[in-house]
Design an enzyme around this catalytic site. Structure first.
Site, PDB file in Angstrom:
ATOM      1  CB  SER A 149     -12.085 -55.994   6.100  1.00 40.55           C
ATOM      2  OG  SER A 149     -12.228 -54.612   6.382  1.00 40.55           O
ATOM      3  CE  LYS A 150     -19.620 -56.757   4.840  1.00 37.64           C
ATOM      4  NZ  LYS A 150     -20.683 -57.691   5.213  1.00 37.64           N
ATOM      5  NE  ARG A 151     -15.083 -54.448   9.853  1.00 35.65           N
ATOM      6  CZ  ARG A 151     -15.461 -55.726   9.806  1.00 35.65           C
ATOM      7  NH1 ARG A 151     -16.730 -56.036   9.674  1.00 35.65           N
ATOM      8  NH2 ARG A 151     -14.572 -56.699   9.909  1.00 35.65           N
ATOM      9  CG  ASP A 152     -10.115 -52.015   4.896  1.00 38.56           C
ATOM     10  OD1 ASP A 152     -10.202 -51.319   5.917  1.00 38.56           O
ATOM     11  OD2 ASP A 152      -9.284 -52.922   4.727  1.00 38.56           O
ATOM     12  N   GLY A 153     -13.740 -51.198   2.337  1.00 35.89           N
ATOM     13  CA  GLY A 153     -14.409 -50.714   1.141  1.00 35.89           C
ATOM     14  C   GLY A 153     -15.315 -49.548   1.477  1.00 35.89           C
TER      15      GLY A 153
END
Ligand code: GLU
Length: 505
Positions: free
Chosen positions: A263-267
């Protein structure tokens, strides 16, 4: 004769383009090119509440950066347009009405409040979120439960309504997925999805089927997250255009991050890019970093995405686009999720930095360094240090000492072993270099070594000081190559500065 290959990427313009989205584009593109087909980009913007200004333009910019140009699209034209679903609004209603006539869809007049009560009233422990489906539709306000007169008068009065698909509620529905083989669904669990919304816009389910038909799509490749919708789509194909007309489907595996779906949050959490290019959310102003801005080459980005869930059956990992087109087959895509590994992504980029022609690389580095135009030796410099760079942005640090006096100089690395003999050596070296016949790496090295010989000092003891003098630290390519590029004046100046400093201490 089999149908011409026509594939499509169908993004919704709702934000940045995730690397999974680019991989979907890539697999579509490779398949189209391999089979001499067309690659179409269709903008699926029927959900106006999720529409984000700028996102459509951004998606096309990303495709351009990746070198994945569509044959037909909003920007490229084509004879199957318009390619933006919001501009096709009048088309969809006809199909929804056809389904109603056939008994395969119905009008539903339930208000948001009524839907809410339905979810409340029929909630049970086994079924905490009841759906509008074959078990409940006869308890709701729709054209299956109201008389024809009531329905007509509600429609004439312009009462807000949606059109829902009438799913069978029993049996199974199956289709053949190019990656997964036969996939079958239990119809009793599939709800009566909305096909046409109160604002007259189709939902994704109706629009995707109608447009894939009208645009003569032969193969539809999309993310695994759409698999649960497939029974609705198969049903629509059966009822509208016949099953034989249905494209062949492949549902691409998820891309996994360090903890489940990437996910974007992982980034943000793990410090790697997730989007193709920088994306700034127009509402919050927040920017999410892209692979491009992080310093990835598009060639590397494409290569690493190709390998996320696919291989050619050998150990080969580095592929030029033409080779990918040649080798690609959907049947070799794995059905299990593909793990994204940022270190491996950098490995691909490093490999491509070594492969792309140095002229092109220098141009890209020049852009990423900014304001360094007209540097004749940039190509030479880039060629010398590229082995040390995993990202284009690494070049700034790896080359800065060519353009300016080193910002920091690690004097401490040589001071303890500095002595009179070394002062003498470097003073003489400066004189020799001053009168050197030819300023080349080889001449510089020969002259350096013969002087070391004369002075009976091991060259090994002198090389580190020379490097620290020129570069500022214990890094960089061959020290005589560096001196060659720095030129006579600058090389002598740097030797002079540090020799003086070390001698005075
Ligand atoms: N509009 C869908 C999306 O945003 C496309 C799904 C499909 O390709 O059918 O992912």
């Amino acid at each position: 004769m089999s149908k011409k290959v026509r594939v499509r990427f169908a993004p919704s313009p709702t934000g940045g383009l995730h690397l999974g989205g680019v991989r979907t584009v890539l697999y579509n593109y490779l398949f189209a090119k391999k089979h001499g087909g067309d690659f179409i980009v269709r903008v699926e913007d029927t959900d106006q509440s999720r529409y984000v200004p700028g996102a459509e333009e951004y998606i096309f910019d990303c495709l351009r950066w990746c070198g994945l140009e569509p044959d037909e699209s909003v920007q490229h034209g084509g004879s199957f347009g318009p390619y933006r679903q919001s501009e096709r609004k009048p088309i969809y209603r006809t199909y929804a009405e056809k389904l109603i006539e056939q008994g395969d869809a119905y009008y539903a007049f339930d208000t948001p409040g009524e839907l809410e009560s339905m979810r409340e009233n029929y909630k049970t422990e086994q079924n905490p979120s009841p759906q509008y489906d074959h078990t409940l539709r006869l308890k709701m306000r729709n054209s299956l439960t109201l008389s024809k007169e009531e329905v007509d008068s509600l429609l004439t009065d312009g009462t807000p309504h949606v059109i829902r698909i009438n799913m069978p509620g029993t049996g199974t529905i199956a289709f053949n997925d190019m990656i997964r083989g036969e996939v079958s669904f239990d119809m009793s669990t599939v709800d009566d999805k909305v096909l046409l919304k109160a604002d007259g816009m189709p939902t994704y389910h109706l629009a995707v089927v109608v447009d894939d038909h009208l645009m003569q799509i032969s193969h539809a490749f999309r993310g695994e997250e759409w698999l649960p919708s497939a029974p609705v789509h198969v049903r629509l194909w059966e009822k509208l255009f016949g099953r034989d007309a249905m494209p062949q489907w492949a549902h691409l595996p998820l891309i996994l991050g360090p903890s489940g779906k990437l996910s974007k949050r992982d980034g943000a959490k793990y410090g790697f890019p997730v989007f193709a290019m920088n994306w700034t959310d127009p509402k919050t102003g927040e920017t999410v970093e892209g692979f491009r801005e992080r310093g990835f080459l598009p060639e590397a980005f494409i290569n690493l995405l190709a390998m996320l869930g696919w291989n050619d059956g050998t150990e080969k990992e580095i592929f030029y686009m033409e080779e990918l087109i040649e080798a690609f087959s959907m049947e070799r895509v794995h059905s299990a999720g593909a793990k994204f590994d940022y270190e491996k992504a950098k490995w691909f980029n490093h490999a491509w930095i070594q492969r792309v022609p140095v002229e092109g690389l220098a141009m890209r580095v020049e852009k990423s360094l900014g304001g360094l135009e007209g540097l004749g030796s940039l190509e030479k410099i880039v060629g010398l240090v590229k082995d040390r760079c995993h990202l284009l942005t690494d070049f700034a640090e790896q080359t800065s000492y060519f353009f300016e006096y080193p910002k920091t100089v690690d004097v401490a690395a040589i001071q303890p072993k500095w002595n009179e003999a070394k002062t003498d050596f470097f003073r003489t070296l400066m004189q020799r270099y001053e009168t050197l016949a030819e300023w080349t790496a080889i001449e510089l090295e020969t002259s350096f070594k013969s002087l070391a010989d004369e002075k009976a000092i091991k060259p090994g003891e002198l090389m580190l000081p020379l490097r620290i003098m020129l570069v500022g630290g214990k890094f960089g390519p061959g020290v005589f190559d560096i001196a060659d590029i720095l030129g006579k004046e600058e090389t002598i100046r740097r030797i002079e500065v540090l020799t003086a400093q070390l001698t005075n201490n």
